[in-house]
Design an enzyme around this catalytic site. Structure first.
Site, PDB file in Angstrom:
ATOM      1  N   GLY A   1       0.731   8.864   2.696  1.00 30.08           N
ATOM      2  CA  GLY A   1       1.357  10.169   2.609  1.00 30.08           C
ATOM      3  C   GLY A   1       2.853  10.144   2.872  1.00 30.08           C
TER       4      GLY A   1
ATOM      5  N   ASP B   1      -2.069  10.149  12.108  1.00 32.19           N
ATOM      6  CA  ASP B   1      -2.925   9.692  11.002  1.00 32.19           C
ATOM      7  C   ASP B   1      -3.789   8.513  11.442  1.00 32.19           C
ATOM      8  OD1 ASP B   1      -3.929   9.692   8.414  1.00 32.19           O
ATOM      9  OD2 ASP B   1      -2.320   8.442   7.621  1.00 32.19           O
TER      10      ASP B   1
ATOM     11  N   GLY C   1       0.819  -1.207   0.000  1.00 30.90           N
ATOM     12  CA  GLY C   1       0.000   0.000   0.000  1.00 30.90           C
ATOM     13  C   GLY C   1       0.848   1.251   0.000  1.00 30.90           C
ATOM     14  N   GLU C   2       0.176   2.373  -0.220  1.00 32.27           N
ATOM     15  CA  GLU C   2       0.847   3.662  -0.248  1.00 32.27           C
ATOM     16  C   GLU C   2       0.107   4.639   0.645  1.00 32.27           C
ATOM     17  OE1 GLU C   2       2.450   4.687  -4.426  1.00 32.27           O
ATOM     18  OE2 GLU C   2       0.562   3.606  -4.717  1.00 32.27           O
TER      19      GLU C   2
END
Length: 160
Positions: free
Chosen positions: A29, A143, A26-27
């Protein structure tokens, strides 16, 4: 499944002779997370590679390295275990973490829409315990969201 990106060029590469990157997980910020194999032990691990543009920011880099250092010391059962960190041959900072088998809370909610109240309370208590341990060390999770809460498949344990 993440879309193909610039990070896919990393697949098959070996970081510092120790970790072969096998799959993009996954990616976010801060960068990208990959599945990798720790070559000396033939063990699956997860590697978080910091985005190149962020690595140039001294404050972001310091925060990333502090995350590695403090998370590795916390040793809380509801926090991912950081086992190593380094800098790739191309200058990208990375963290090596235990590989988690399961799904994130965001995926679960997309699949199930709602959770039974007892399960929601169970998950919330575990997340709160982990956050309390981090806060006690001066760490603030910047986050916190369902996609960053991971539910493991642990024998005999309901959504660890």
């Amino acid at each position: 499944m993440p879309a193909e990106t610039q990070w896919d060029a990393r697949l098959g590469t070996v970081l510092e002779g120790a970790y072969r990157i096998t799959r993009l997980i996954g990616e976010g910020g801060m960068g990208a997370v990959y599945e990798a194999i720790q070559l000396r032990l033939n063990k699956r691990v997860a590697i978080k590679l910091m985005a190149r543009q962020l690595a140039a920011n001294k404050e972001a880099l310091a925060r990333f390295l502090r995350e590695a250092e403090i998370t590795s010391r916390l040793g809380h059962p509801n926090l991912v275990n950081v086992v190593d960190f380094g800098t790739s041959e191309t200058g990208d900072p990375y963290l090596v973490m235990e590989y988690l088998d399961g799904e994130d809370l965001d995926m679960r909610l997309r699949r199930c829409a709602t959770l039974p109240i007892n399960l929601a309370v169970h998950i919330t208590k575990q997340a709160a315990s982990a956050l309390a341990a981090a806060h006690a060390q001066g760490i603030v999770h910047r986050d916190l969201k369902p996609a960053n809460v991971f539910l493991l498949h642990v024998p005999g344990e309901l959504d660890f």
